[in-house]
Design a protein around this motif. Sequence first.
Motif, PDB file in Angstrom:
ATOM      1  N   ILE A  72       0.834  -1.201   0.000  1.00 33.82           N
ATOM      2  CA  ILE A  72       0.000   0.000   0.000  1.00 33.82           C
ATOM      3  C   ILE A  72       0.870   1.253   0.000  1.00 33.82           C
ATOM      4  CG2 ILE A  72      -1.999  -1.004   1.177  1.00 33.82           C
ATOM      5  CD1 ILE A  72      -0.846   0.166   3.779  1.00 33.82           C
ATOM      6  N   PRO A  94      -1.127   3.893   7.657  1.00 31.91           N
ATOM      7  CA  PRO A  94      -1.792   2.608   7.873  1.00 31.91           C
ATOM      8  C   PRO A  94      -1.715   2.220   9.341  1.00 31.91           C
ATOM      9  CG  PRO A  94       0.346   2.271   6.846  1.00 31.91           C
ATOM     10  CD  PRO A  94       0.141   3.760   6.957  1.00 31.91           C
ATOM     11  N   ASP A 100      -6.563   4.018  11.316  1.00 34.33           N
ATOM     12  CA  ASP A 100      -5.955   4.306  10.023  1.00 34.33           C
ATOM     13  C   ASP A 100      -6.512   5.621   9.476  1.00 34.33           C
ATOM     14  OD1 ASP A 100      -8.455   2.857   9.930  1.00 34.33           O
ATOM     15  OD2 ASP A 100      -8.230   2.810   7.763  1.00 34.33           O
ATOM     16  N   LEU A 124      -6.924   0.616   2.492  1.00 31.87           N
ATOM     17  CA  LEU A 124      -6.350  -0.406   3.352  1.00 31.87           C
ATOM     18  C   LEU A 124      -7.369  -1.479   3.724  1.00 31.87           C
ATOM     19  CD1 LEU A 124      -3.942  -1.421   4.966  1.00 31.87           C
ATOM     20  CD2 LEU A 124      -4.572   0.156   6.785  1.00 31.87           C
TER      21      LEU A 124
END
Length: 137
Positions: A72, A94, A100, A124
């Motif tokens: 990511i 993250p 998050d 995410l």
Amino acid sequence: MKKMIILLPIFLFIVCHSFANSVKENFDPYAISLIVSSNSNTPFCYSFLIDYYPNGQVKEKGCQGHYNATGIFVGNWYEYDLLGMLIRTRYYHPDEFGKDYKIIITYDKNGKVLTKKIFNYSDLYETEDVEINEIPK
């Protein structure tokens, strides 16, 4: 020892590139940590990406990272117009679900902040973007 030898050129590239750019930017060294932790829930940068316009100007740059077995975006990402002016920054944080977030800031052609918004990190956990009022704790 092998990890340090491999990570040193990557670190030097990031540092040299960030200082070479004339636009004032703040790379968060904690957000794009190059140290691979044994804890898979610690985000780290494994690939610094730069995309260019056909005229050679930088279009976008940032860090492809890893968090909780997922590739990511992590840390700071920067987007530029065709003339090389900063138009948007995105900070990706993250973390476990509910902690998050991402912060998106847009700029006018003079470099002044137009908007600053905080969202959940929808990519995410594959949720919808939801604007939030403050950074989750």
